[in-house]
Design a protein around this motif. Structure first.
Motif, PDB file in Angstrom:
ATOM      1  N   ALA A 152       0.833  -1.204   0.000  1.00 38.58           N
ATOM      2  CA  ALA A 152       0.000   0.000   0.000  1.00 38.58           C
ATOM      3  C   ALA A 152       0.865   1.251   0.000  1.00 38.58           C
ATOM      4  O   ALA A 152       0.591   2.209  -0.729  1.00 38.58           O
ATOM      5  CB  ALA A 152      -0.941  -0.005   1.206  1.00 38.58           C
ATOM      6  N   SER A 153       1.930   1.248   0.787  1.00 38.35           N
ATOM      7  CA  SER A 153       2.802   2.421   0.835  1.00 38.35           C
ATOM      8  C   SER A 153       3.508   2.645  -0.496  1.00 38.35           C
ATOM      9  O   SER A 153       3.701   3.784  -0.915  1.00 38.35           O
ATOM     10  CB  SER A 153       3.804   2.313   1.985  1.00 38.35           C
ATOM     11  OG  SER A 153       4.803   1.354   1.716  1.00 38.35           O
ATOM     12  N   LEU A 154       3.871   1.562  -1.192  1.00 38.93           N
ATOM     13  CA  LEU A 154       4.503   1.701  -2.510  1.00 38.93           C
ATOM     14  C   LEU A 154       3.540   2.293  -3.537  1.00 38.93           C
ATOM     15  O   LEU A 154       3.967   2.915  -4.507  1.00 38.93           O
ATOM     16  CB  LEU A 154       4.995   0.341  -3.015  1.00 38.93           C
ATOM     17  CG  LEU A 154       6.129  -0.316  -2.245  1.00 38.93           C
ATOM     18  CD1 LEU A 154       6.439  -1.682  -2.829  1.00 38.93           C
ATOM     19  CD2 LEU A 154       7.376   0.553  -2.250  1.00 38.93           C
ATOM     20  N   LEU A 155       2.250   2.079  -3.320  1.00 37.55           N
ATOM     21  CA  LEU A 155       1.225   2.576  -4.239  1.00 37.55           C
ATOM     22  C   LEU A 155       0.696   3.958  -3.853  1.00 37.55           C
ATOM     23  O   LEU A 155      -0.251   4.445  -4.444  1.00 37.55           O
ATOM     24  CB  LEU A 155       0.057   1.584  -4.285  1.00 37.55           C
ATOM     25  CG  LEU A 155       0.371   0.214  -4.863  1.00 37.55           C
ATOM     26  CD1 LEU A 155      -0.791  -0.737  -4.649  1.00 37.55           C
ATOM     27  CD2 LEU A 155       0.709   0.323  -6.343  1.00 37.55           C
ATOM     28  N   GLY A 156       1.296   4.562  -2.844  1.00 32.11           N
ATOM     29  CA  GLY A 156       0.878   5.898  -2.443  1.00 32.11           C
ATOM     30  C   GLY A 156      -0.122   5.932  -1.305  1.00 32.11           C
ATOM     31  O   GLY A 156      -0.666   6.981  -0.973  1.00 32.11           O
ATOM     32  N   GLY A 157      -0.341   4.784  -0.688  1.00 32.24           N
ATOM     33  CA  GLY A 157      -1.256   4.710   0.443  1.00 32.24           C
ATOM     34  C   GLY A 157      -0.532   4.981   1.752  1.00 32.24           C
ATOM     35  O   GLY A 157       0.665   5.269   1.766  1.00 32.24           O
ATOM     36  N   PRO A 158      -1.258   4.870   2.858  1.00 33.67           N
ATOM     37  CA  PRO A 158      -0.635   5.098   4.164  1.00 33.67           C
ATOM     38  C   PRO A 158       0.336   3.976   4.537  1.00 33.67           C
ATOM     39  O   PRO A 158       0.337   2.929   3.902  1.00 33.67           O
ATOM     40  CB  PRO A 158      -1.829   5.115   5.116  1.00 33.67           C
ATOM     41  CG  PRO A 158      -2.888   4.345   4.419  1.00 33.67           C
ATOM     42  CD  PRO A 158      -2.663   4.534   2.939  1.00 33.67           C
ATOM     43  N   ALA A 159       1.103   4.217   5.535  1.00 35.06           N
ATOM     44  CA  ALA A 159       2.112   3.284   6.072  1.00 35.06           C
ATOM     45  C   ALA A 159       3.399   3.424   5.283  1.00 35.06           C
ATOM     46  O   ALA A 159       3.386   3.678   4.087  1.00 35.06           O
ATOM     47  CB  ALA A 159       1.645   1.841   6.070  1.00 35.06           C
ATOM     48  N   ALA A 160       4.484   3.262   5.957  1.00 35.83           N
ATOM     49  CA  ALA A 160       5.781   3.375   5.294  1.00 35.83           C
ATOM     50  C   ALA A 160       6.823   2.595   6.081  1.00 35.83           C
ATOM     51  O   ALA A 160       6.772   2.541   7.303  1.00 35.83           O
ATOM     52  CB  ALA A 160       6.203   4.837   5.199  1.00 35.83           C
ATOM     53  N   TYR A 161       7.705   1.994   5.352  1.00 32.50           N
ATOM     54  CA  TYR A 161       8.830   1.271   5.944  1.00 32.50           C
ATOM     55  C   TYR A 161      10.098   1.803   5.310  1.00 32.50           C
ATOM     56  O   TYR A 161      10.164   1.996   4.101  1.00 32.50           O
ATOM     57  CB  TYR A 161       8.715  -0.231   5.680  1.00 32.50           C
ATOM     58  CG  TYR A 161       7.484  -0.857   6.284  1.00 32.50           C
ATOM     59  CD1 TYR A 161       7.473  -1.278   7.603  1.00 32.50           C
ATOM     60  CD2 TYR A 161       6.317  -1.018   5.544  1.00 32.50           C
ATOM     61  CE1 TYR A 161       6.344  -1.839   8.169  1.00 32.50           C
ATOM     62  CE2 TYR A 161       5.183  -1.579   6.099  1.00 32.50           C
ATOM     63  CZ  TYR A 161       5.206  -1.988   7.413  1.00 32.50           C
ATOM     64  OH  TYR A 161       4.089  -2.540   7.974  1.00 32.50           O
ATOM     65  N   THR A 162      11.104   2.017   6.110  1.00 33.74           N
ATOM     66  CA  THR A 162      12.379   2.471   5.560  1.00 33.74           C
ATOM     67  C   THR A 162      13.184   1.268   5.084  1.00 33.74           C
ATOM     68  O   THR A 162      12.943   0.129   5.500  1.00 33.74           O
ATOM     69  CB  THR A 162      13.201   3.228   6.623  1.00 33.74           C
ATOM     70  OG1 THR A 162      13.586   2.298   7.658  1.00 33.74           O
ATOM     71  CG2 THR A 162      12.417   4.394   7.221  1.00 33.74           C
TER      72      THR A 162
END
Length: 114
Positions: free
Chosen positions: A53-63
């Motif tokens: 989801a984060s890769l697609l522009g959604g919420p959540a992120a991992y470094t």
């Protein structure tokens, strides 16, 4: 404001379906299936859904650092990571996502990989 890919394809519900179909295939893989032995799949699917989801522009992120630390103990080979990454466009196509879209967010290197 333009939609993110996350919004365009249906948010968490759509991403979760793709992640689940991916792991259905991955678990049967002779090359990468063993990495998931003993893994709590519900938890993995939840984390992977948030990551995609984060890769697609959604919420959540991992470094990159977090991902590396979480996967370091697995000693994932370059070939196995490549196999993992190549499975994603097929799963996206199976859900009706355009190939161009899936290749835009598919991991391209081990930079962010374990």
């Amino acid at each position: 404001m333009s939609q993110t890919l996350f919004q365009k394809y249906g948010g968490f519900a759509a991403v979760s379906r793709i992640v689940m179909t991916f792991y259905d295939k991955a678990l049967d893989s002779d090359q990468i299936g063993d990495y998931f032995e003993g893994v709590e799949m519900a938890r993995l699917v939840d984390h992977q859904t948030k990551f995609i989801a984060s890769l697609l522009g959604g919420p959540a992120a991992y470094t990159d650092r977090q991902l590396g630390q979480l996967h370091h103990h697995l000693a994932i080979s370059q070939a196995d990571f490549a196999r993992w990454a190549l499975c994603w466009p097929r799963r996206c196509a199976s859900m009706g996502w355009r190939r161009a879209t899936s290749s835009r967010w598919r991991p391209r290197s081990r930079r962010g990989a374990p």
